[in-house]
Structures are given as structure tokens and as C-alpha cells.
Scaffold this motif. Structure first.
Motif, PDB file in Angstrom:
ATOM      1  N   CYS A 113     -89.020  16.055  -8.414  1.00 33.58           N
ATOM      2  CA  CYS A 113     -88.322  16.662  -7.169  1.00 33.58           C
ATOM      3  C   CYS A 113     -87.083  15.775  -6.869  1.00 33.58           C
ATOM      4  O   CYS A 113     -87.214  14.906  -6.128  1.00 33.58           O
ATOM      5  N   ALA A 118     -84.743  17.750  -4.068  1.00 33.97           N
ATOM      6  CA  ALA A 118     -85.350  16.711  -3.210  1.00 33.97           C
ATOM      7  C   ALA A 118     -84.683  17.152  -1.985  1.00 33.97           C
ATOM      8  O   ALA A 118     -85.314  17.037  -0.820  1.00 33.97           O
ATOM      9  N   VAL A 135     -89.631  11.834  -6.089  1.00 32.74           N
ATOM     10  CA  VAL A 135     -88.571  12.338  -5.345  1.00 32.74           C
ATOM     11  C   VAL A 135     -87.160  11.286  -5.449  1.00 32.74           C
ATOM     12  O   VAL A 135     -87.568  10.209  -5.367  1.00 32.74           O
TER      13      VAL A 135
END
Length: 266
Positions: A113, A118, A135
Motif C-alpha cells: 500500500c 497509501a 504502507v
């Protein structure tokens, strides 16, 4: 809602919309087309009466690898300043559309992500992740600033200024445990429980007073730029409007009857 989208997956069941990017073999990168179509879909969602909550899901074990290197980053190096500004404004418009769509948005994050992925997770109201979730706000890794799509405004409000500064300067990955302890992730669940956990949360929210939920989301966004005095007055007006809804009366009648209220969104 209008016809099925061409550049992302969409399922609507029980008034819950589930959205996911659909290039799992490349960890679900965004393209010019998917950016624009997602922006338009979230804008239209504000006026939709058939969706009460949204899940932005992972696909194939990953959430999103961000802007596609070949489809986006390569072409950007050849654009004029005017074209580049049109692009960055368009990507920012996706964040605005998510924030202003009037429906609670839950990001269900598994695996990668990063970058614009993100940002989508950051722009969501709630985030559920797996232990494998990574992330990262990678913008400095490609020679850009960390201030992309509202990151310098929104991320510090979620995890704090110092933590956000570290992630935005270094571009390093935030582990799932860090994300949870810092307040970025609301909950961590096993990968095989992610879909169910997101659906359970969406169902619980959608069963609430949906007009009240819309007003809550509106106030959460608008009060960032208000003084305390302005915020208190804005909330007084918002709550007075909600007190005119039938759901408010239903809640009172259910309380008197010692029953659970069944909200209908009006």
C-alpha cells in the motif's frame, strides 16, 4: 449509480459498495484512467441514495502499488508544466472526492500500500489492515516532495507531525504494528479475516443513521480549518438539522419501548 466502471472493480450489496483496483499481477497500480474514473465515481457517490458505506478493498494480496511506473511516471517526465499541473490537480481531486463523498469509507489493506495507494488509504475514514500490510509514502524515493495529494495536511492529523515527517522525508515503509500503534490502522486482522472484518464494520456503520453519518463525515472534514468557536457553532447547526430527522424520533421511540432502533436514513 451509473454503469459498471471500466478501470476498477465495483460490487454493491446491501447498500455497501466494495471498490478495488484490478491489476493484481502488478500489485494494483493506478493509471491515468483509473485515477479519473475513481475521482468521478466518488464525486457521483455524494448524490447516490443506494450506497451507505464504502469498502476500498485489496485484491490478490495487495492494496495498491501507487502510480504505474510505465503508464504514469514515464509519461510524466515528458510533459509540460501545464500538463503536469493538470495531472497533480486531478490526483488531488480524487482525495477531495473521497473526503467529500458523504459516505464513510473503510480501507481494507493487505500487502503493498504505497504511493498513491497509501494516499487513498489515508483519505479513507477508517483503516483495517493485515500484519503483512506495508504502507509507504514513496514520493521522495522518485525525486519528488512528500507533499503529494494532501499528505502533509492529512497524515500528521492521523499519526502526528513527527511520525508523518519521518515517513514523508524518508519514504520508508510503516509496518502494520507501527500503523496500528500510531493510530493509522484502526484494527489488525489476519489476511483471511480482512474481507469479513471490513464488511462487518461497514454493515455496522450502514445500519446507523446514515444522514447522521454523512453529517459526521462533513464535520470531520470541515472543522480542520475552523476555530473552536466556529466548530462548536457549526456542530450546533448540524445537530439541530439531525434532530429534525425521522431517525432521531425513531431512536427516541425505540428507547422508550426498550428496543433497538431501526434507522432508515431519513
Amino acid at each position: 449509480m451509473n454503469a459498471e466502471p471500466k478501470h476498477f472493480l465495483l460490487k454493491i450489496e446491501n447498500r455497501i459498495a466494495t471498490v478495488a483496483l484490478d491489476r493484481p499481477e502488478r500489485k494494483n497500480p493506478l493509471t491515468f484512467d483509473s485515477y479519473a474514473e475513481l475521482r468521478d465515481w466518488f464525486r457521483e457517490l455524494h448524490y447516490s441514495d443506494d450506497v451507505d458505506a464504502v469498502i476500498f478493498a485489496s485484491n490478490g494480496g495487495n492494496f495498491s502499488s501507487g502510480g504505474d511506473v510505465h503508464d504514469i511516471i514515464g509519461p510524466l517526465t515528458k510533459m509540460s508544466m501545464k500538463e503536469l499541473l493538470a495531472f497533480t490537480r486531478m490526483t488531488g481531486d480524487l482525495v477531495k472526492a473521497i473526503v467529500n463523498c458523504g459516505k464513510p469509507v473503510i480501507a481494507a489493506i493487505d500487502g503493498i500500500c504505497v504511493g498513491a495507494g497509501a494516499i487513498i488509504a489515508m483519505a479513507s475514514d477508517l483503516r483495517i489492515a493485515t500484519p503483512e500490510a506495508k504502507v509507504a509514502f514513496l514520493f521522495t524515493r522518485v525525486g519528488l516532495a512528500g507533499c503529494d495529494m494532501g499528505a502533509c495536511a492529512i497524515l500528521p492529523r492521523i499519526i502526528g507531525q513527527g511520525r508523518a515527517a519521518e515517513l514523508l522525508y524518508t519514504g520508508r515503509s510503516m509496518s502494520a504494528d507501527e500503523g496500528h500503534s500510531w493510530g493509522f490502522h484502526n484494527k489488525l486482522v489476519k489476511a483471511d479475516e480482512l474481507t469479513g472484518a471490513a464488511e462487518d464494520m461497514a454493515t455496522r456503520i450502514a445500519a446507523g443513521p446514515t444522514f447522521g453519518n454523512m453529517m459526521t463525515k462533513t464535520m470531520l472534514a470541515q472543522e480542520w480549518s475552523m476555530s473552536i468557536e466556529q466548530a462548536i457553532e457549526a456542530e450546533a447547526q448540524a445537530q439541530a438539522i439531525c434532530m429534525q430527522t425521522a431517525d432521531f424520533e425513531r431512536a427516541y421511540n425505540a428507547f422508550v419501548a426498550k428496543e433497538r432502533p431501526v434507522f432508515q436514513g431519513d
